[in-house]
Design an enzyme around this catalytic site. Sequence first.
Site, PDB file in Angstrom:
ATOM      1  N   LYS A   1      14.311 -20.160   3.142  1.00  0.00           N
ATOM      2  CA  LYS A   1      15.249 -19.128   2.120  1.00  0.00           C
ATOM      3  C   LYS A   1      16.569 -19.479   1.952  1.00  0.00           C
ATOM      4  CE  LYS A   1      14.583 -15.169   4.308  1.00  0.00           C
ATOM      5  NZ  LYS A   1      13.821 -15.912   5.715  1.00  0.00           N
TER       6      LYS A   1
ATOM      7  N   ARG B   1      15.496  -6.274   5.072  1.00  0.00           N
ATOM      8  CA  ARG B   1      14.338  -6.863   5.996  1.00  0.00           C
ATOM      9  C   ARG B   1      13.510  -5.450   6.403  1.00  0.00           C
ATOM     10  NH1 ARG B   1      17.560 -11.660   7.770  1.00  0.00           N
ATOM     11  NH2 ARG B   1      16.182 -12.782   9.297  1.00  0.00           N
TER      12      ARG B   1
ATOM     13  N   ARG C   1      15.435 -27.020  13.908  1.00  0.00           N
ATOM     14  CA  ARG C   1      16.570 -26.548  12.803  1.00  0.00           C
ATOM     15  C   ARG C   1      17.767 -26.705  13.588  1.00  0.00           C
ATOM     16  NH1 ARG C   1      16.618 -21.257   9.386  1.00  0.00           N
ATOM     17  NH2 ARG C   1      16.886 -19.965  11.208  1.00  0.00           N
TER      18      ARG C   1
ATOM     19  N   ARG D   1      20.674 -22.546  16.857  1.00  0.00           N
ATOM     20  CA  ARG D   1      21.231 -21.292  16.847  1.00  0.00           C
ATOM     21  C   ARG D   1      20.588 -20.825  18.085  1.00  0.00           C
ATOM     22  NH1 ARG D   1      19.830 -18.848  10.926  1.00  0.00           N
ATOM     23  NH2 ARG D   1      18.831 -17.408  12.344  1.00  0.00           N
TER      24      ARG D   1
ATOM     25  N   ARG E   1      11.133 -13.041  16.497  1.00  0.00           N
ATOM     26  CA  ARG E   1      11.387 -12.953  15.175  1.00  0.00           C
ATOM     27  C   ARG E   1      10.230 -12.799  14.459  1.00  0.00           C
ATOM     28  NH1 ARG E   1      15.140 -17.809  14.558  1.00  0.00           N
ATOM     29  NH2 ARG E   1      15.805 -17.048  12.485  1.00  0.00           N
TER      30      ARG E   1
END
Length: 213
Positions: free
Chosen positions: A14, A85, A124, A157, A168
Amino acid sequence: MTRIVFLGPPGAGKGTHAARLAESRGLQHISTGDMLRAAVEQGTRLGQEAKSFMDQGNLVPDDLIIDMLFETMSDAGWILDGFPRTLPQAEALDRRLRARGQGLDKVLLFDVPEDELVARLTSRLTCRSCGAIYNKRSRPPKEEGVCDRCGGVVSTRPDDRPEAVAERLRVYAELTAPLVGYYQASGTLKRVAADGSIPEIRAEIEALLEPES
Ligand code: AMP
């Protein structure tokens, strides 16, 4: 005015595609995750309140997020990335838009198999200053640890650690996935098969945003 929501699990792409699309169409890219990370970096009161929720892979309480977002959101065109969300967030957004005589044009649901999401999130890298997204294997920054775009520090992160990733994905399934039905009912939802290459997905998004689709 173009008002678009990007919906989908963490790691679905996204942020990457919202940044590109916003730039090419002159839209505001509103990422609640980037806003919260900036607040954490700056050590604001909101950042201090949000940090422990974020690091553990949990959602930040709805009222904090909604207030933060509505302070920033313009009445012009935007792409929402990472909001709503939860159902109360979606309802708050609808109320705000209705009060202004506005609506959502499209909600794009990014569909990616779960094993691919885990692989993407755990490899990532993210710029701590501007939020630019890289991948250790497929798209590293030109100079290790340095953002191509702004020269900021690029790192993993805290919530891309494997334990937080699992939480998550669980939170997504429990609290965010019900929004698929909510937006299907309003007729604005389109699915993006988001497990291909970046150029393929980009082309698919452009096609889905054509007025007739
Ligand atoms: P993201 O960058 O979108 O993956 O967001 C990172 C983290 O910020 C999430 O795991 C949540 O802790 C928090 N967050 C971002 N957007 C929201 C939201 N709309 N509602 C609640 N928490 C959020």
